[in-house]
Design an enzyme around this catalytic site. Structure first.
Site, PDB file in Angstrom:
ATOM      1  N   SER A   1       2.837  -1.514  10.559  1.00  0.00           N
ATOM      2  CA  SER A   1       4.271  -1.542  10.874  1.00  0.00           C
ATOM      3  C   SER A   1       4.923  -2.893  10.616  1.00  0.00           C
ATOM      4  O   SER A   1       5.847  -3.298  11.318  1.00  0.00           O
ATOM      5  CB  SER A   1       4.517  -1.079  12.314  1.00  0.00           C
TER       6      SER A   1
ATOM      7  N   ASN B   1       0.851  -1.193   0.000  1.00  0.00           N
ATOM      8  CA  ASN B   1       0.000   0.000   0.000  1.00  0.00           C
ATOM      9  C   ASN B   1       0.886   1.242   0.000  1.00  0.00           C
ATOM     10  O   ASN B   1       1.416   1.633   1.042  1.00  0.00           O
ATOM     11  CB  ASN B   1      -0.907  -0.036   1.247  1.00  0.00           C
TER      12      ASN B   1
ATOM     13  N   GLU C   1      -7.651   4.871   7.440  1.00  0.00           N
ATOM     14  CA  GLU C   1      -7.471   6.269   7.008  1.00  0.00           C
ATOM     15  C   GLU C   1      -8.696   6.757   6.238  1.00  0.00           C
ATOM     16  O   GLU C   1      -9.051   7.935   6.312  1.00  0.00           O
ATOM     17  CB  GLU C   1      -6.179   6.391   6.171  1.00  0.00           C
TER      18      GLU C   1
ATOM     19  N   GLU D   1      -5.709  -4.641  10.667  1.00  0.00           N
ATOM     20  CA  GLU D   1      -4.733  -3.564  10.825  1.00  0.00           C
ATOM     21  C   GLU D   1      -5.092  -2.728  12.051  1.00  0.00           C
ATOM     22  O   GLU D   1      -5.910  -1.796  11.948  1.00  0.00           O
ATOM     23  CB  GLU D   1      -4.758  -2.652   9.593  1.00  0.00           C
TER      24      GLU D   1
ATOM     25  N   GLY E   1       4.596   1.589   4.764  1.00  0.00           N
ATOM     26  CA  GLY E   1       5.910   2.222   4.699  1.00  0.00           C
ATOM     27  C   GLY E   1       7.016   1.324   4.150  1.00  0.00           C
ATOM     28  O   GLY E   1       7.804   1.757   3.300  1.00  0.00           O
TER      29      GLY E   1
ATOM     30  N   HIS F   1     -10.071   0.930   4.761  1.00  0.00           N
ATOM     31  CA  HIS F   1      -8.817   1.282   5.446  1.00  0.00           C
ATOM     32  C   HIS F   1      -9.120   2.319   6.526  1.00  0.00           C
ATOM     33  O   HIS F   1      -9.945   3.215   6.312  1.00  0.00           O
ATOM     34  CB  HIS F   1      -7.803   1.828   4.437  1.00  0.00           C
TER      35      HIS F   1
ATOM     36  N   LYS G   1       0.038   4.244  -0.473  1.00  0.00           N
ATOM     37  CA  LYS G   1      -0.665   5.435   0.025  1.00  0.00           C
ATOM     38  C   LYS G   1      -0.399   6.629  -0.917  1.00  0.00           C
ATOM     39  O   LYS G   1      -0.270   6.438  -2.121  1.00  0.00           O
ATOM     40  CB  LYS G   1      -0.274   5.723   1.476  1.00  0.00           C
TER      41      LYS G   1
ATOM     42  N   GLY H   1       1.872   2.744  10.749  1.00  0.00           N
ATOM     43  CA  GLY H   1       2.854   3.816  10.595  1.00  0.00           C
ATOM     44  C   GLY H   1       3.524   4.260  11.885  1.00  0.00           C
ATOM     45  O   GLY H   1       4.178   5.301  11.918  1.00  0.00           O
TER      46      GLY H   1
HETATM   47  P1  PGA Z   1       2.300   0.683   7.608  1.00  0.00           P
HETATM   48  O1  PGA Z   1       0.852   0.826   6.903  1.00  0.00           O
HETATM   49  O2  PGA Z   1       2.888  -0.623   7.132  1.00  0.00           O
HETATM   50  O3  PGA Z   1       3.068   1.872   7.143  1.00  0.00           O
HETATM   51  O4  PGA Z   1       2.066   0.665   9.074  1.00  0.00           O
HETATM   52  C1  PGA Z   1       0.025  -0.286   6.676  1.00  0.00           C
HETATM   53  C2  PGA Z   1      -1.286   0.141   6.076  1.00  0.00           C
HETATM   54  O5  PGA Z   1      -1.798   1.213   6.445  1.00  0.00           O
HETATM   55  O6  PGA Z   1      -1.843  -0.553   5.218  1.00  0.00           O
END
Ligand code: PGA
Length: 248
Positions: free
Chosen positions: A211, A9, A95, A165, A233, A93, A11, A171
């Site tokens: 993460s 992802n 977000e 998640e 990330g 998601h 983003k 993140g």
């Molecule tokens: P992250 O994001 O690996 O940066 O924690 C995962 C995601 O939001 O799908």
């Protein structure tokens, strides 16, 4: 029994050139890799470019549903994604839920429309740190998933990927303990088996996100009820993403 799957992802990151270069490297990797399904979720404006490059599978970070065409300024429909051979979509998601107010009814409608078009859905779920601390994480996640499972056509189970998640892990560099991840995934698996026959519920893949990185991926992927990951990330650097794939 289930083929592992890893989503990258990206983003709202990377320039168009950077996305093209990373996609080319990942595509070369996926050709060597028959043991895991890979899906790259680039920023929406790059989907058309990457779909012409004919590499690793691509997915959309978002789509509008159920309407296929019409006066929805700024939105992208599932039909338009299909036109570009985009065969996966992220739905729910945290977000999107948090910053864009996407609620359960909207998310379930979106997921079901995508599935009925043959588009794979990564349906995301996960609790806040407050819910984790008060001991109700499993009930919370079950409540997020039940409206989806209740309306899901059993025939669509193989196209469904549930991404657990925890919001507090996204993140942040924080990750639940292996016991907490396995406990949640086992609870999700048990929930699925209450809705569908054995073969269908067994076909649903449940992946971990939050993460996930080259250091922790191996131990997470070894858990019995974890079928892969959704990586943010750490998917922006080819080397770290390759290590994650190699650890499956
Ligand atoms: P992250 O994001 O690996 O940066 O924690 C995962 C995601 O939001 O799908």
């Amino acid at each position: 029994m289930r083929k592992p799957i890893i989503g990258a992802n990206w983003k709202m990151n990377l320039s168009c050139d950077e996305a093209g270069q990373l996609y080319t490297k990942m595509s070369a990797l996926s050709e060597l890799e028959s043991t895991v399904d890979l899906v790259v979720f680039p920023p929406q404006p790059y989907l058309a470019l990457l779909s012409k490059m004919n590499g690793v599978a691509i997915g959309a970070q978002n789509a509008y549903a159920p309407d296929m065409f019409g006066a929805f300024t700024g939105e992208t429909s599932l039909m338009q994604l299909k036109d570009l051979h985009v065969n996966s979509v992220l739905v729910g998601h945290s977000e999107r839920r948090l910053h864009f107010g996407e609620d359960t009814d909207f998310l379930v409608a979106k997921a079901n429309t995508a599935l009925s078009l043959g588009i794979q859905v990564f349906f995301c779920c996960g609790e806040s740190d407050e819910i984790r601390s008060n001991g109700t994480a499993i009930t919370f996640v079950e409540n997020q998933l039940e409206p989806l499972l209740h309306q899901l056509n059993q025939a669509h189970c193989p196209l469904l990927v549930i991404a657990y998640e925890p919001i507090w892990a996204i993140g942040t560099g924080k990750v639940p303990s292996l016991e907490e991840i396995e406990e949640m995934h086992a609870a999700i698996r048990a929930l699925c088996s209450r809705y569908f026959d054995q073969a269908s519920s067994d076909a649903i893949r449940i992946v971990y996100g939050g993460s996930c990185n080259a250091t922790n991926a191996k131990s997470i992927f070894q858990l019995p009820n974890v079928d892969g990951g959704l990586v943010g990330g750490a998917s922006l650097q080819f080397d770290s993403f390759k290590e994650i794939i190699d650890s499956i």
